[in-house]
Design a protein around this motif. Structure first.
Motif, short mmCIF file in Angstrom:
data_model
loop_
_atom_site.label_atom_id
_atom_site.label_comp_id
_atom_site.label_asym_id
_atom_site.label_seq_id
_atom_site.Cartn_x
_atom_site.Cartn_y
_atom_site.Cartn_z
N LYS A 91 -55.83 -45.95 28.75
CA LYS A 91 -56.73 -45.54 27.65
C LYS A 91 -57.43 -46.73 27.00
O LYS A 91 -58.30 -46.56 26.17
N PRO A 103 -60.56 -42.23 26.83
CA PRO A 103 -60.58 -43.66 26.55
C PRO A 103 -60.55 -43.86 25.04
O PRO A 103 -61.10 -43.05 24.29
N LEU A 163 -61.17 -40.49 32.88
CA LEU A 163 -59.99 -41.24 33.34
C LEU A 163 -59.68 -40.98 34.81
O LEU A 163 -58.66 -41.44 35.32
#
Ligand code: AMP
Ligand code: MG
Length: 327
Positions: A52, A141, A157
């Protein structure tokens, strides 16, 4: 690219084993999609921060199958018991004093841990077969718009994780409400979320201190992830406290997207969007993040959004919009 898996018994078995061995899996919850790891495995949780790009001082929420499961991880109290009986499983997170079983990376070295028992049927099926809690922040993120569909996770992601568990669109569409119960005689709301604060106050039979933009610094000291800029599209977003007039909509140019709380009376153009037909807060919340993503991808020069009424779910909607507008 990540594989999107249907929640079959076989796939759930595979994912539980993958999690047990330290893997990351994006999972559906009733609030937003989460990025889950075994909360007892510090190395697995480190991968969450990495995927992340989340700063290490922003702690993770631990998800459990039941209230009874908390015993091993934190100190419960009378207030947590009352609230769990009223709202668990559901979109309410407790901050409680932690036990040593939870690695310090999960709690960003705080002596408390955030815990919740979600009620999404697919998530429940997954976690009920795990003999460990799942640490799971939103699967976006850091600081970008939270995901409320498996496709949102894949878009952001997909190249950093192996599996996304499909669970359909999220019912609430905003994150859980967080209540600080470290001192059971003095509970505080740390984050507005899918469970309206009024319901929590009714259950505890008292009014609770609530977050306001002015108190941000105080709240950040307790809940370090409450940053002023969050849930943010790349496109600049301007927040309007009052309703946008039909005249402004009609005269608007196509480089500005309008994000209205309800369908306008007559103005119609490709740049005019709304979150609900009639202003129902549940509908606004559940469509908010998906709509923000859509507008962000459409390459407008700016987005003008309207505030929701400041009560119930409207508090969570406005909190997200305010942070999304922060520059
Ligand atoms: P997310 O999982 O991305 O919705 O964010 C979880 C948020 O919960 C964090 O950003 C923190 O603000 C809050 N949180 C998590 N753990 C704790 C804790 N131990 N004490 C206070 N707040 C916490
Ligand atoms: Mg988040």
């Amino acid at each position: 690219m990540a594989e999107i898996l249907k929640p079959t018994d076989e796939n759930l078995r595979i994912l539980r084993e993958f999690l047990r061995l330290g893997g990351l899996v994006a999972v559906p919850t009733e609030t937003v999609y989460g990025l889950a790891a075994n909360a007892l495995d510090a190395d697995a949780c480190a991968k969450i921060f990495e995927a992340k790009k989340r700063p290490s001082n922003d702690p993770l929420i631990c998800h459990v199958a039941s209230y009874e499961a908390l015993e091993a991880f934190c100190e419960t109290n009378e207030a947590s018991k009352i609230l769990a009986e009223a709202f668990w499983p559901g979109p309410l997170t407790f901050v409680l004093p932690k036990k040593d079983t939870i690695p310090s990376i999960v709690t960003a070295d705080l002596d408390s841990v955030a815990v919740r028992s979600p009620n999404h049927p697919v998530f429940r099926q997954l976690i009920e077969g795990c003999d460990f809690p799942l640490a799971a922040p939103s699967a976006n993120p850091f600081a970008y718009i939270s995901p409320t569909r498996a496709s949102h996770v894949e878009a952001n992601l997909g190249d950093r994780i192996e599996y996304i568990l499909e669970g359909g669109p999220c019912e609430y569409g905003v994150e859980s409400t967080i209540v600080d119960l470290r001192d059971p005689t003095n509970p505080k709301i740390l984050r507005y979320g899918a469970l309206p604060v009024e319901k929590i106050e009714n259950a505890l039979k008292k009014r609770l201190p609530r977050p306001t933009p002015k108190l941000d610094q105080e709240i950040i000291a307790i809940a370090p992830g409450s940053l002023p800029k969050h849930y943010s599209p790349r496109t600049p977003l301007e927040l309007r406290a009052s309703t946008v007039s039909e005249r402004e909509l009609i005269e608007s140019d196509q480089t500005t997207a309008y994000l209205l709380i309800r369908k306008p009376k007559s103005a119609r153009a490709a740049n005019i969007h709304w979150l609900s037909e009639k202003g129902k807060l549940e509908t606004i919340a559940s469509s908010l993040f998906a709509k923000l993503r859509e507008l962000d991808d459409a390459e407008y020069q700016r987005i003008i959004a309207e505030e929701a009424p400041e009560l119930g779910l409207g508090l969570a909607i406005n909190d997200r919009l305010r942070r999304a507008s922060f520059r």
